[in-house]
Design an enzyme around this catalytic site. Structure first.
Site, PDB file in Angstrom:
ATOM      1  CG  ASP A  52      -2.110  -0.857   1.130  1.00  0.00           C
ATOM      2  OD1 ASP A  52      -2.945  -0.612   0.251  1.00  0.00           O
ATOM      3  OD2 ASP A  52      -2.215  -1.803   1.927  1.00  0.00           O
ATOM      4  CG  ASP A 144      -7.527   1.747  -3.751  1.00  0.00           C
ATOM      5  OD1 ASP A 144      -6.579   1.420  -3.004  1.00  0.00           O
ATOM      6  OD2 ASP A 144      -8.708   1.464  -3.501  1.00  0.00           O
ATOM      7  CG  ASP A 147      -9.793  -1.595  -4.988  1.00  0.00           C
ATOM      8  OD1 ASP A 147     -10.268  -1.170  -3.919  1.00  0.00           O
ATOM      9  OD2 ASP A 147     -10.476  -2.091  -5.891  1.00  0.00           O
ATOM     10  CB  THR A 149      -5.624  -4.327   1.484  1.00  0.00           C
ATOM     11  OG1 THR A 149      -5.676  -3.017   0.931  1.00  0.00           O
ATOM     12  CG2 THR A 149      -4.264  -4.571   2.074  1.00  0.00           C
ATOM     13  CB  SER A 290      -9.944  -5.382  -5.783  1.00  0.00           C
ATOM     14  OG  SER A 290      -9.753  -6.172  -6.948  1.00  0.00           O
ATOM     15  CE  LYS A 293     -16.473  -5.729  -6.621  1.00  0.00           C
ATOM     16  NZ  LYS A 293     -15.363  -6.103  -5.738  1.00  0.00           N
ATOM     17  CE  LYS A 307     -19.300  -1.475  -1.781  1.00  0.00           C
ATOM     18  NZ  LYS A 307     -17.976  -0.831  -1.650  1.00  0.00           N
TER      19      LYS A 307
END
Length: 382
Positions: A52, A144, A147, A149, A290, A293, A307
């Site tokens: 990260d 990000d 994305d 993690t 993440s 998708k 979502k």
């Protein structure tokens, strides 16, 4: 020419994400060698890895060195509070080492390396520079660094996401997906096999053969591209066997595949399942960590991503910007659940989001899902 607008920015962004993906692969190999210093916990209990912070510092340094520090505004997920604590000395040392190792290889990707090794303060400054809040005016890179993690630390799917927003409009999207299978037919097998083997062993095999790619697109081009990642001993040749990708032509809900988040903490799976049933989806959902998708929809491996966040959760722009540009340019549709385009002009969050997010391979499926949301929302507990 209009076609040449943002050409340099897009090429640099793709090259930078290649560097970031190579970094992530190296860190993941070390992670599974049981090095406990590679994972900490954020205040919200999501895992933070060397990757990260290292990706954020590396991307920040590369963009700033290419376009000039004064011209680069970056909105990114990580801040330096965690890594600056006295008890995080080992983490900081690992990040500094990883950043320098990656930047030393930048020339393999057509980018400039530093003249000398970066020290702690320089790496921290590169991370700290990613403190923009975005907004309606100006040009902002949206990052990000890792994305998904949780997927990363499990050896599962994750992504490096980089987008460019100018005056509130998402113009470029780049998604690095180091564990994404290059062969579409192996996708479902890989997910099933992975979860079966993970229950037997805590250390997955980091096999990088036949997987790993970068997807990218420029808004308005009508084109989305996929490049394979290169092995560590190779030099990136632009555009690296890039191939056009296109969304699936499936518009029958019974034949469509739904992607949904793995985590239940910030997504309502039961409402999504109800919607899927009401429009006639029959296949088992593909639960993926993440922004992979978005990659699955853009490449035609799935048709739908929905979502619906639980009350109080605010969607961040870095979780969607890159994926939205790529899906739309590949021929797909992404809106909120009211059918409106996502608004990236309000800062770090998708403010005024109508209920949730729906991404589809085509307008037929999208319209059915929007109608189903309106029909069933009042009976939900969201």
């Amino acid at each position: 020419m209009e076609n040449d607008r943002y050409a340099k920015e897009l090429e640099v962004a793709v090259r930078v994400v290649h560097v970031a993906c190579a970094l992530c692969r190296r860190v993941q190999e070390k992670l599974f060698s049981n090095d406990s210093d590679h994972v900490l916990s954020k205040d919200d209990d999501s895992p933070v890895t060397v990757a990260d912070f290292s990706v954020q510092a590396t991307v920040s340094w590369l963009l700033s060195s290419t376009f000039g520090v004064e011209n680069v505004s970056i909105v990114a997920e990580e801040d330096i509070q965690t890594i600056s604590k006295d008890d995080s000395a080992n983490l900081l040392a690992a990040v500094v080492n990883t950043v320098n190792e990656s930047l030393a290889l930048a020339s393999n990707y057509g980018l400039q390396s530093p003249e000398s090794t970066l020290g702690n303060s320089e790496v921290l400054e590169a991370i700290r520079r990613c403190n923009s809040t975005g907004g309606l005016r100006g040009r902002h890179w949206i990052l990000d660094p890792v994305d998904g993690t949780l997927g990363f630390v499990r050896g599962d799917q994750y992504a490096v996401a980089l987008a460019l927003i100018e005056d509130g409009n998402a113009l470029l999207g780049v998604l690095g997906c180091p564990n994404y299978p290059l062969k579409a037919e192996s996708l479902n097998y890989n997910y099933q096999h992975h979860h079966e083997t993970m229950s037997e062993s805590s250390s997955p095999v980091c096999d990088t053969s036949e997987k790993g790619c970068i997807l990218y697109a420029r808004k308005g081009s009508g084109e989305a591209w996929l490049q394979p990642l290169i092995s560590r001993d190779k030099v990136l040749e632009w555009p690296n066997y890039a191939q056009l990708i296109r969304v699936s032509s499936v518009d029958d809900p019974a034949l469509a595949t739904l992607c949904e988040p793995v985590e239940r903490a910030n997504s309502n799976h039961s409402f999504t399942a109800g919607l899927a049933h009401s429009v006639g989806l029959r296949k088992q959902p593909l639960r993926v960590h993440s922004m992979v998708k978005y990659a699955a929809i853009a490449r035609g491996d799935a048709e739908i991503f929905m979502k619906f966040a639980r009350s109080g959760y605010k969607e961040k722009i870095w979780d969607h910007a890159a994926g939205v540009v790529i899906v739309e340019e590949a021929g797909g549709v992404v809106t909120d659940a009211g059918g409106r385009p996502l608004d990236f002009s309000k800062g770090m969050y998708l403010e005024c989001l109508d209920r949730g997010i729906i991404a589809c391979s085509g307008i037929t499926l999208h319209e059915k899902l929007i109608a189903a949301v309106y029909a069933s929302w009042d009976s939900s507990n969201l």
